[in-house]
Design a protein around this motif. Structure first.
Motif, PDB file in Angstrom:
ATOM      1  N   UNK A 178       0.556  -0.806   0.348  1.00 20.12           N
ATOM      2  CA  UNK A 178      -0.117  -0.059  -0.226  1.00 20.12           C
ATOM      3  C   UNK A 178       0.743   1.587   0.213  1.00 20.12           C
ATOM      4  N   UNK A 179       0.010   2.663  -0.722  1.00 23.63           N
ATOM      5  CA  UNK A 179       1.611   3.535  -0.700  1.00 23.63           C
ATOM      6  C   UNK A 179       0.649   4.572   0.241  1.00 23.63           C
ATOM      7  N   UNK A 180      -0.350   3.321   1.148  1.00 18.95           N
ATOM      8  CA  UNK A 180      -0.448   4.875   1.998  1.00 18.95           C
ATOM      9  C   UNK A 180      -0.743   4.472   3.018  1.00 18.95           C
ATOM     10  N   UNK A 181       0.784   3.318   3.073  1.00 17.01           N
ATOM     11  CA  UNK A 181       0.728   3.339   4.845  1.00 17.01           C
ATOM     12  C   UNK A 181       1.347   4.533   5.980  1.00 17.01           C
ATOM     13  N   UNK A 182       1.860   4.377   6.998  1.00 14.26           N
ATOM     14  CA  UNK A 182       2.801   5.442   7.632  1.00 14.26           C
ATOM     15  C   UNK A 182       4.000   4.900   7.172  1.00 14.26           C
ATOM     16  N   UNK A 183       4.708   7.050   7.726  1.00 16.34           N
ATOM     17  CA  UNK A 183       6.235   7.175   6.868  1.00 16.34           C
ATOM     18  C   UNK A 183       6.888   5.563   7.355  1.00 16.34           C
ATOM     19  N   UNK A 184       6.928   5.185   8.653  1.00 17.72           N
ATOM     20  CA  UNK A 184       7.226   4.342   9.562  1.00 17.72           C
ATOM     21  C   UNK A 184       7.427   3.072   8.700  1.00 17.72           C
ATOM     22  N   UNK A 185       6.103   2.617   8.530  1.00 22.72           N
ATOM     23  CA  UNK A 185       5.757   1.801   7.316  1.00 22.72           C
ATOM     24  C   UNK A 185       5.894   0.949   6.592  1.00 22.72           C
ATOM     25  N   UNK A 186       6.303   2.214   5.133  1.00 23.31           N
ATOM     26  CA  UNK A 186       6.891   2.405   4.332  1.00 23.31           C
ATOM     27  C   UNK A 186       8.457   2.128   4.345  1.00 23.31           C
ATOM     28  N   UNK A 187       9.083   3.090   4.733  1.00 20.75           N
ATOM     29  CA  UNK A 187      10.122   2.387   4.750  1.00 20.75           C
ATOM     30  C   UNK A 187      10.836   1.537   5.721  1.00 20.75           C
ATOM     31  N   UNK A 188      10.572   1.209   6.648  1.00 26.94           N
ATOM     32  CA  UNK A 188      10.719   0.084   7.668  1.00 26.94           C
ATOM     33  C   UNK A 188      10.372  -1.172   6.913  1.00 26.94           C
ATOM     34  N   UNK A 189      11.049  -2.347   8.018  1.00 26.49           N
ATOM     35  CA  UNK A 189      11.474  -3.581   7.206  1.00 26.49           C
ATOM     36  C   UNK A 189      10.493  -4.546   7.054  1.00 26.49           C
ATOM     37  N   UNK A 190      10.030  -4.777   9.231  1.00 24.68           N
ATOM     38  CA  UNK A 190       9.012  -5.863   9.149  1.00 24.68           C
ATOM     39  C   UNK A 190       9.159  -6.527   8.501  1.00 24.68           C
ATOM     40  N   UNK A 191       8.424  -8.167   8.940  1.00 24.71           N
ATOM     41  CA  UNK A 191       8.118  -9.151   8.315  1.00 24.71           C
ATOM     42  C   UNK A 191       6.837 -10.043   8.605  1.00 24.71           C
ATOM     43  N   UNK A 192       6.722 -10.807   7.306  1.00 20.26           N
ATOM     44  CA  UNK A 192       5.959 -11.514   7.410  1.00 20.26           C
ATOM     45  C   UNK A 192       5.071 -12.820   8.753  1.00 20.26           C
ATOM     46  N   UNK A 193       3.500 -12.381   8.428  1.00 15.83           N
ATOM     47  CA  UNK A 193       2.784 -13.416   9.584  1.00 15.83           C
ATOM     48  C   UNK A 193       3.247 -14.954   9.543  1.00 15.83           C
ATOM     49  N   UNK A 194       3.488 -14.978   8.299  1.00 10.98           N
ATOM     50  CA  UNK A 194       2.755 -16.131   7.547  1.00 10.98           C
ATOM     51  C   UNK A 194       4.578 -16.853   7.581  1.00 10.98           C
ATOM     52  N   UNK A 195       5.601 -16.059   7.676  1.00  7.94           N
ATOM     53  CA  UNK A 195       7.404 -16.704   7.679  1.00  7.94           C
ATOM     54  C   UNK A 195       7.357 -17.099   9.716  1.00  7.94           C
ATOM     55  N   UNK A 196       6.663 -16.979  10.228  1.00  8.32           N
ATOM     56  CA  UNK A 196       6.965 -17.598  11.976  1.00  8.32           C
ATOM     57  C   UNK A 196       6.820 -18.541  12.159  1.00  8.32           C
ATOM     58  N   UNK A 197       7.934 -19.054  12.583  1.00  6.31           N
ATOM     59  CA  UNK A 197       8.450 -20.338  12.789  1.00  6.31           C
ATOM     60  C   UNK A 197       6.928 -21.285  13.413  1.00  6.31           C
TER      61      UNK A 197
END
Length: 197
Positions: A178-197
């Motif tokens: 999404x182009x519309x998330x906050x700056x921190x979410x657009x530029x920050x890393x974050x990970x995908x919940x599906x990748x959790x062990x």
DNA sequence: TGCCGGATCCTG
DNA sequence: AGGATCCGGCAA
């Protein structure tokens, strides 16, 4: 379009925060104008011990609505000039809420890539506090298609560094493309919940 | 009763 | 980096 019902909100706060992604927040203003946006970023505040949550002030405190009925709006003033919009979650007696942090603008709505901007764009203020989103004709959330897991990212909540260990929980969720998330979410890393062990 | 600090945003 | 600007919570 059908709106989300109480049972949607009366569940684990992190699950509600996840499933709110893609849903449509709608406010009919005093001027009769319908303003709306697709939810693209949320944060979960859950339980009586969450040091980042307003619920820490107890069931009679500032955020007593968080201890009450799921599906009710909790709107508060922050820094003396901005509003933040939350939806109450969980069963009665157990505190929880989801903060809506960013919207993709739809009807008559300006950019809303931050929690205070969400309220400004939709003209939400403390007059909306305690409104029941499952019953109100002026403030509600429409049931839209679910966002695929592959598009979801998660990371730590913003602005809660004072909360010690609670600040590191990945309870901020957003739509990766999404182009519309906050700056921190657009530029920050974050990970995908599906990748959790 | 007084003071402190905040689930933010904008400008410089 | 700092200011805007109000209110609830907690200490005194």
């Amino acid at each position: 379009m059908p709106r989300l019902a109480r049972k949607f909100f009366a569940r684990d706060t992190r699950l509600v925060a996840r499933e709110l992604l893609g849903q449509i927040l709608v406010h009919l203003g005093h001027d009769g104008v319908r303003r709306s946006g697709r939810i693209v970023e949320t944060e979960a505040y859950v339980g009586p011990d969450d040091a980042a949550s307003h619920a820490r002030s107890g069931p009679d405190g500032r955020a007593r609505l968080m201890w009450g009925r799921a599906g009710v709006a909790y709107v508060y003033l922050i820094y003396g000039l901005h509003h933040c919009f939350n939806v109450v979650t969980e069963r009665d007696g157990f505190p929880g809420a989801v903060l809506v942090r960013a919207l993709e603008p739809l009807d008559d709505t300006e950019r809303a890539n931050g929690p205070a901007l969400v309220c400004r764009a939709l003209r939400i203020d403390r007059g909306c506090n305690a409104v029941d989103l499952t019953e109100s004709v002026r403030l509600f959330i429409e049931d839209a298609p679910r966002v695929a897991d592959t598009r979801v990212r998660m990371g730590p909540r913003i602005g809660v560094d004072y909360a010690g260990d609670w600040a590191v929980h990945p309870w901020r969720l957003w739509i990766a493309d999404s182009e519309h998330v906050s700056r921190r979410s657009r530029t920050g890393s974050g990970y995908n919940p599906a990748m959790l062990g």
